[in-house]
Scaffold this motif. Structure first.
Motif, short mmCIF file in Angstrom:
data_model
loop_
_atom_site.label_atom_id
_atom_site.label_comp_id
_atom_site.label_asym_id
_atom_site.label_seq_id
_atom_site.Cartn_x
_atom_site.Cartn_y
_atom_site.Cartn_z
N GLU A 1 9.07 3.48 -0.69
CA GLU A 1 7.89 3.01 -1.43
C GLU A 1 7.78 3.68 -2.79
O GLU A 1 7.35 3.05 -3.76
CB GLU A 1 6.63 3.21 -0.59
CG GLU A 1 6.52 2.12 0.46
CD GLU A 1 5.32 2.24 1.35
OE1 GLU A 1 4.71 3.33 1.38
OE2 GLU A 1 5.00 1.25 2.03
N GLN B 1 10.16 1.77 -4.94
CA GLN B 1 9.64 0.43 -5.23
C GLN B 1 8.55 0.48 -6.30
O GLN B 1 8.52 -0.34 -7.20
CB GLN B 1 9.08 -0.21 -3.95
CG GLN B 1 10.19 -0.68 -3.03
CD GLN B 1 9.65 -1.44 -1.85
OE1 GLN B 1 8.61 -1.08 -1.30
NE2 GLN B 1 10.35 -2.47 -1.43
N LYS B 2 7.70 1.49 -6.17
CA LYS B 2 6.60 1.60 -7.13
C LYS B 2 7.15 1.84 -8.53
O LYS B 2 6.72 1.22 -9.50
CB LYS B 2 5.69 2.77 -6.71
CG LYS B 2 4.34 2.72 -7.37
CD LYS B 2 3.45 3.78 -6.77
CE LYS B 2 2.10 3.78 -7.46
NZ LYS B 2 1.21 4.79 -6.93
N LYS C 1 7.14 -9.06 -7.82
CA LYS C 1 8.19 -8.59 -8.71
C LYS C 1 9.58 -8.83 -8.14
O LYS C 1 10.54 -8.91 -8.90
CB LYS C 1 8.03 -7.09 -8.95
CG LYS C 1 6.71 -6.71 -9.54
CD LYS C 1 6.66 -7.00 -11.01
CE LYS C 1 5.33 -6.56 -11.56
NZ LYS C 1 5.03 -7.11 -12.84
N GLN C 2 9.71 -8.87 -6.85
CA GLN C 2 11.07 -8.92 -6.31
C GLN C 2 11.59 -10.35 -6.29
O GLN C 2 10.84 -11.29 -6.51
CB GLN C 2 11.08 -8.31 -4.90
CG GLN C 2 10.81 -9.25 -3.76
CD GLN C 2 9.35 -9.61 -3.65
OE1 GLN C 2 8.54 -9.31 -4.50
NE2 GLN C 2 9.00 -10.31 -2.60
N LEU D 1 14.59 -4.57 -5.36
CA LEU D 1 13.29 -4.49 -4.68
C LEU D 1 13.35 -5.16 -3.31
O LEU D 1 12.88 -4.63 -2.31
CB LEU D 1 12.21 -5.17 -5.51
CG LEU D 1 11.44 -4.33 -6.52
CD1 LEU D 1 10.40 -5.18 -7.19
CD2 LEU D 1 10.78 -3.16 -5.82
N LEU E 1 5.05 -3.02 -1.97
CA LEU E 1 6.05 -2.34 -2.79
C LEU E 1 5.56 -0.96 -3.24
O LEU E 1 5.71 -0.58 -4.39
CB LEU E 1 6.41 -3.20 -4.01
CG LEU E 1 6.90 -4.62 -3.70
CD1 LEU E 1 7.26 -5.33 -4.99
CD2 LEU E 1 8.10 -4.60 -2.78
N GLY E 2 4.96 -0.26 -2.30
CA GLY E 2 4.59 1.13 -2.56
C GLY E 2 3.37 1.33 -3.43
O GLY E 2 3.11 2.44 -3.87
N ALA E 3 2.65 0.26 -3.71
CA ALA E 3 1.49 0.44 -4.58
C ALA E 3 0.34 -0.42 -4.11
O ALA E 3 0.54 -1.44 -3.44
CB ALA E 3 1.86 0.05 -6.01
N LYS F 1 8.82 -1.27 -9.85
CA LYS F 1 7.78 -2.22 -10.23
C LYS F 1 7.26 -1.90 -11.63
O LYS F 1 7.08 -2.78 -12.46
CB LYS F 1 6.62 -2.10 -9.23
CG LYS F 1 6.20 -3.43 -8.67
CD LYS F 1 5.00 -3.25 -7.79
CE LYS F 1 3.82 -3.74 -8.51
NZ LYS F 1 2.55 -3.24 -8.29
N ILE G 1 9.87 -2.89 -14.24
CA ILE G 1 9.92 -4.34 -14.51
C ILE G 1 8.77 -4.74 -15.41
O ILE G 1 8.94 -5.51 -16.34
CB ILE G 1 9.89 -5.15 -13.19
CG1 ILE G 1 11.17 -4.90 -12.39
CG2 ILE G 1 9.76 -6.63 -13.48
CD1 ILE G 1 11.19 -5.54 -11.04
#
Lengths: 595, 708
Positions: free
Chosen positions: B667, B670-671, A210-211, B607, A186-188, B674, B677
């Motif tokens: 991405e 998404q980051k 998280k998803q 996500l 997720l990009g991290a 994240k 959240i």
């Protein structure tokens, strides 16, 4: 035979004709020689067409097949005597000097070369289906070194919401450089590990996903700035499966109040009953319909996954109610009993409790047994502990190793005894994560398990494009399931011994997430590229081949030499020489001797 | 030319030649040393020292190689012979006095003298010098190129460079725009000048006035500026062609904005606010709690440092004087000023000697103070409260707390007081009594003090008179170590044990109590020493301190709970639990939790949708709704923290329209999601069980019941 006969007849006619012509010849000086030469000529001509064979008995070495597979190093190949074969023409395609011959199809090749009795396998080895074809042969496996990279890995393919994703495995680093392993999603960057040069480590990554739905994380290995590989980690997050909880309290205290509110806010269905006076109760129905809770009976308990009760209440309810609870636990419900007093009621059992004298410490720390979780300390000294007997499973222990929560199997359900009375102190101290972690573990261990109607397994576990995959569906009944993979209907076969198991074979074609449907319920299955997880696959192959060859070795005795009846053929050159001599004589005699 | 002038000419030539050589070497060494600067920077060596080292090294080598110091007239002559054939190897003759020469030599001198002064004598060294000069120029050019190249700069200065307010950011600027000029006028408190920039990304101080001046290529009917996706403001046309537009606004909040040209929206640009931090106050001296004992100078030195990002306007000490006791406590507030000009200083170290007696502090009074500071922007900040108290000797001597209540404290707690009273009495009487008498009484007091000390020492196991607290166990500890008989186990054990006569005497004090007792003994030692040396005035502070510490100890031992008699009422057991309960209602409550925060769930779904988009799946209808919901949440997040969320918002907009999948954009979103959240608490779950458990369940039931 027909052909031979024709040849002989024609040759006899030819010989007769030649003899007749010799007899008719005027010059009869060398007649007898000429006739002899003619006969020999015709005979040798005949044997030129039909070779002469004879049978001999001969001792000879067993014919061996050298199979080169992936991972064999060039040094090993050059040392191999005899012919070398591979099954994958791309393997050493750039090194022609190794003189490796290619076998299109192993089964066909073995049929063609019946003399082969022994197969030498070099490198990582063959896969399961190929090995099956070699069952009748003597096998000798020369394994390559364990590949560099991830040679073992595991993670949950399905994670419930708020549950952590744990990825564990073994990394084997042969190189002289350190390798950095990173979990990326997720990009991290989520977690990372460091593998020193020439070492093998066990790594364990932990992350909160998280998803809700599917996601593909990546496990990336870096050597310096170069990326060695990036392997996919597909997993699915399923919505949380809520539990129904019944709480029976002898009197409301802070522990109940906090727990009730916490469960309420998390939208669990909770029925809370606390005694006001004799047979008088106050009841709260949270996130659920009101029902009659003045009497505890089977019907009520059937709806519940967990019953939380304190010791006083347990002893004050009627024997009928207790029996109903026992039956419910027997059928799978979880029962959590809270102990608050050091001395048990006259009516209730001891539950293995013991009290230690007052301790000077003002705080108290617990740890979850078998879970890598550290809880914050609780601001009170705990003096009440539980004995863990042979039938108990300690779930939580104090930092000094004394049990505070015990679990015990009862029928199909579980009975948990807790001597912790004020976990709400975590909430007060703002340590909400500890509070939820504690109760989550407790409820997870206690709650009635949800029986799925069906489950699917795949063999091999990593579905790969173009490779045959066996699907095993386990059902709750014995009816034939409707199976489909990406809307292509599969026809399953019933297991002979276990009638509720059905299997089908299919070949996945599309990489990525695929749909699999059993009886109109769709599940997700991830199909890998052929190149994914190559080190892991090779390590698996190594294990498979070694165990297979050891198994074979136990069955077959080592045959070094065999005696055999062999048809041997006389070289045609000899016959041709006779033919040439005789024909030459006939020509020479006519040309020079006759004159 | 005259024959005698030949020598002069050669000397002159020598000097010039040497000069040329030196210049040449200088040029070369400078060039090499210059080239070394970027290398030194690359390896993180101090460039100046590296430069000077290399320069001097090359210089020295050059001088040695060229033999600069060995250039004499004769070598110059040889040089000339080499380079000018017409001199016929006879230049050296010119150096000799003419009279000393032989006839033949004289003839030769006459012959060659006509060639002087030689033309083009410096041709070759001059050429070399020019070449070295060119080399130096070349080195300079290389250095300039390397220094100006951004790549190298980042390598060299990457770590040390602080954040610059005018950092260039890559921006997508609409095609309509010809010129941008954004004027940022920082507020007055910053003392910073107005700056101009030609990029949309703004980083400004809180309260800065930002003026946008936008020039367009073509006439535009209307330009709007949209802040945080909510506030829409129209720009004013600055000229009649509608090609110049302006707008200004005071910015107090971080966020983002975009421009709208006749309905066409631009990219998003961030506004970052540099907040004005309050003054940081650090007090180095005194400690947070200071007690001034009897005998100490009633003065407190205050040392503190103040730091602010833009400037300090004012600072003062706010002091509160608490005097009196019990209900008679009175408070007086005072404002003490630092006699230093602060105006506009960013950081300052302040000193102030607070004279407690001048403030009116008496024994037993307390002074509370804190530092209050105001920065240029009018922001106030204050330090912690510090406390200075003067020990009250009168209080120590009072009988309060001893005369009333339970007097469990033995008599020796009072004798320290007695010693003080006696000391003070003796001091008063000193003038009226003889010296001998004074010394005698003083010595006696010291003896009393010693006895008292020894009594306390006992509590700590102090045995000899010379040690404090009786720690350690000396070999020679006063016990009789008799000869040990062979086989006498007890005697052998006694050798290593530390036995005392009476077991009850062994004390079990808490370590803290022990430490305090030890401190008391220390003070008593001090006092005894002064008493015995007849320095009564000096002994008093020690006596007082000892008494104060003793009092503290005494208070500790005063936790006391009185015993009371309990006579419970007799219960009538037959009446228990027999009350009528029919009027007691059974309350029932029913409530369902309404989850109002559905945004998080939307984000979680989003996500997964973005994850699917990575593999090339296009968005469906319902998924677009989720994208919208995610966008609103990102907008509100970006309005508060543009640095963290604006890039994600931009990417989200791009991704929702684009046909092509750009994984890096996804991405970024998404980051950010994240982070939105955040961390979640674990929640109780049920475990799944495969239907194959049915088989084992059946087996289990069969075992238990004998049937399935």
């Amino acid at each position: 035979m027909e052909f031979k006969l024709t040849v002989f007849i024609i040759c006899i006619i030819l010989a007769l004709f030649l003899i007749f012509k010799e007899l008719k010849r005027k010059n009869k000086t060398n007649l007898s020689w000429r006739i002899l030469a003619s006969i020999f000529m015709v005979v040798s001509f005949a044997f030129l067409i039909v070779p002469i064979t004879y049978q001999t008995v001969k001792e000879q070495a067993t014919a061996e097949l050298n199979l080169i597979t992936e991972g064999t190093d060039v040094d090993t190949i050059t040392k191999i005597k005899g012919e070398k074969f591979d099954l994958d023409s791309n393997l050493f395609s750039d090194q022609k000097n190794l003189k490796i011959k290619h076998i299109e199809d192993l089964a066909y090749f073995l049929q063609e070369n019946k003399d082969i009795k022994k197969v030498n396998i070099y490198g990582y080895g063959l896969d399961q289906t190929q090995l099956k074809q070699l069952q009748a042969y003597q096998l000798s496996f020369h394994p390559a070194a364990i590949p560099s990279g991830i040679i073992s890995v595991s993670w949950q393919k399905e994670v419930s919401a708020t549950e952590n994703l744990t990825i564990q495995g073994v990394y084997n680093n042969y190189s002289n450089q350190d390798v950095k392993l990173k979990l990326f999603g997720l990009g991290a960057n989520l977690d990372s590990a460091f593998v020193k040069s020439n070492s093998k480590i066990n790594f364990s990554f932990n992350t909160q996903q998280k998803q809700s739905g599917n996601a593909i994380y990546q496990l990336i290995a870096f050597k310096g700035k170069d990326t060695l590989f990036a392997e996919p980690i597909p997993f699915e997050v399923k919505p949380k499966k809520p539990i129904q909880i019944l709480i029976l309290a002898s009197f409301p205290d802070f522990e109940y109040k906090f727990l009730k509110n916490w469960l309420y806010e998390k939208q669990y269905q909770v029925v809370f009953r606390s005694q006001i006076s004799k047979d008088k109760y106050s009841s709260d129905f949270l996130n659920t319909k009101a029902m009659d809770v003045s009497r505890i009976n089977q019907a009520l308990l059937k709806q519940m996954d967990v019953l939380l009760i304190d010791e006083n209440e347990m002893s004050s309810i009627s024997a009928v109610e207790r029996a109903a609870i026992n039956t419910a636990v027997n059928n799978g419900m979880g029962l959590i009993i809270r102990l608050t007093n050091a001395i048990s009621n006259p009516n209730s059992p001891k539950y293995g409790r013991y009290e230690i004298p007052f301790v000077p410490a003002t705080t108290f720390t617990i740890t979850a047994v078998n879970e890598n979780i550290k809880f914050s300390e609780l601001p009170f000294p705990q003096t009440l502990f539980l004995e863990t007997t042979l039938n108990d499973q300690a779930l939580f222990k104090s930092s000094t190793g004394k049990t505070v929560v015990n679990g015990q199997l009862y029928g199909m359900g579980k009975v948990l005894i807790s001597s912790l009375s004020s976990t709400y102190q975590w909430e007060l101290a703002g340590k909400g994560t500890d509070y939820s972690m504690f109760w989550s573990i407790l409820f997870l261990k206690a709650a009635k398990k949800e029986l799925k109607n069906q489950s699917i397994e795949f063999f091999p576990q990593f579905l790969t494009i173009g490779s045959s995959t066996k699907l095993i569906a386990t059902l709750s009944d014995n009816k034939a399931p409707n199976l489909a993979f990406n809307d292509i209907k599969l026809n399953p076969k019933q297991n002979m011994e276990l009638p509720f198991k059905w299997d089908a074979v299919f070949w996945p074609t599309i990489a990525g997430w695929n749909k699999i449907t059993i009886n109109n319920i769709t599940e997700n299955a991830f199909v890998y590229q052929t190149s994914d997880w190559s080190a892991l696959k090779n390590a698996d192959k190594l294990n498979l081949n070694s165990s297979f060859s050891i198994h074979q070795l136990n069955q077959k005795e080592d045959l070094k030499l065999t005696t055999e009846n062999i048809d041997e053929e006389i070289s045609k050159w000899w016959i041709f020489a006779v033919f040439l001599l005789t024909a030459g004589y006939l020509w020479y005699e006519q040309r020079f001797l006759a004159n | 030319m005259l024959k005698t002038e030949g020598k002069n000419w050669i000397t002159d030539f020598k000097v010039k030649l040497t000069l040329l050589y030196v210049l040449q070497i200088l040029c070369i060494s400078l060039a090499i040393a210059l080239l070394f600067i970027p290398i030194a920077k690359y390896f993180e060596v101090n460039p100046i020292s590296g430069f000077s080292l290399i320069f001097s090294l090359v210089l020295v080598v050059g001088f040695i190689v060229k033999k600069i110091f060995k250039i004499t007239n004769s070598t110059t002559a040889k040089y000339l012979d080499e380079h000018f054939t017409q001199l016929e190897e006879s230049t050296e003759l010119l150096l000799k006095p003419y009279a000393e020469l032989s006839l033949l030599e004289q003839l030769q001198v006459n012959k060659i003298v006509q060639f002087f002064p030689l033309q083009n004598g410096f041709k070759k060294p001059l050429k070399r010098f020019l070449i070295s000069l060119a080399v130096l120029l070349l080195a300079c050019t290389i250095l300039f190129i390397i220094d100006s190249s951004a790549l190298f700069n980042s390598k060299i200065f990457g770590n040390s460079k602080s954040f610059n307010t005018s950092t260039k950011v890559k921006e997508n600027i609409p095609a309509e725009i010809k010129s941008i000029s954004i004027k940022i006028a920082p507020p007055a408190y910053t003392n910073q000048s107005v700056r101009n920039q030609s990029q949309f990304t703004i980083k400004a101080e809180t309260g800065a006035k930002v003026t946008w001046l936008i020039g367009t290529n073509i006439a535009v009917k209307k330009i709007n500026i949209i802040f945080n996706n909510t506030a829409i403001v129209a720009l004013k046309a600055a000229n009649n062609d509608f090609t110049k537009w302006s707008y200004s606004k005071v910015i107090n909040q971080s966020g983002f904005y975009q421009l709208e040209f006749d309905g066409k929206k631009s990219d998003l640009y961030q506004i970052e606010i540099i907040p004005d931090l309050p003054i940081a106050i650090k007090i180095h001296e005194p400690k947070i709690h200071t007690t001034i004992d009897f005998g100490q100078i009633p003065k407190v030195n205050l040392v503190c440092s103040l730091t602010d990002d833009y400037g300090i306007k004012d600072a003062y000490i706010s002091a509160t004087l608490a005097s009196g006791k019990g209900e008679g406590v009175s408070f007086t507030e005072k404002k003490l000023l630092f006699n230093v000009s602060l105006a506009g200083k960013k950081s300052i170290k302040l000193n102030k000697l607070i004279d407690l007696t001048a403030l009116g502090l008496k024994p037993g009074d307390e002074l509370y103070f804190y530092i209050k500071a105001i920065d240029n922007n009018g922001q106030m900040s204050r330090s912690d409260v510090y406390l200075v108290s003067i020990a009250d000797t009168a209080e120590l001597l009072s009988m309060a707390g001893m005369a009333n209540g339970v007097d469990l404290v033995p008599e020796y707690f009072r004798s320290q007081r007695q010693i003080i009273i006696d000391t003070e009495k003796l001091l008063k009487e000193q003038s009226s009594i003889t010296d001998q008498e004074f010394k005698n009484r003083s010595n006696n007091l010291g003896l009393d003090q010693k006895l008292l000390r020894l009594r306390y020492g006992k509590f700590l196991g102090e045995e000899s008179e010379t040690e404090i607290g009786g720690e350690g166990h000396a070999d020679d500890d006063g016990h009789d170590h008799a000869e040990i008989k062979y086989g006498d186990v007890q005697a052998l054990m006694d050798q290593y044990a530390h036995k005392h006569d009476i077991a009850e005497d062994a004390t079990f004090f808490e370590p803290e109590l022990k430490a305090q007792l030890k401190a008391v003994l220390n003070e008593m030692w001090g006092s005894e020493l002064r008493l015995r040396t007849f320095k009564l005035q000096e002994a008093l502070p020690f006596e007082y301190k000892a008494l104060r510490l003793l009092k503290e100890l005494q208070q500790k031992s005063r936790v006391y709970v009185a015993k009371t008699k309990l006579s419970p009422v007799k219960l009538k057991l037959e009446k228990r639990l027999s009350g009528e309960l029919d009027k007691i209602t059974q309350p029932k409550s029913n409530s369902t939790f309404e989850n109002k925060d559905l945004g998080k769930e939307d984000l979680k779904l989003l996500l997964a949708i973005l994850e699917q988009r990575k593999s090339g799946k296009s968005f469906k209808y319902g998924e677009r709704e989720l994208l919208k919901s995610g966008e609103t949440q990102l907008i509100s997040a970006a309005a508060n923290q543009p640095v963290s969320y604006l890039a994600a918002l931009k990417s989200l907009r791009k991704v929702s329209i684009a046909n092509k999948v750009v994984i890096s954009d996804i991405e970024i979103i998404q980051k950010a999601i994240k982070n939105l959240i955040g961390l979640e608490e674990v929640q109780p779950q049920k475990q799944d069980v495969s239907p194959s458990i049915n088989l084992s369940n059946g087996y289990f039931n069969y075992l238990k019941n004998g049937k399935e």
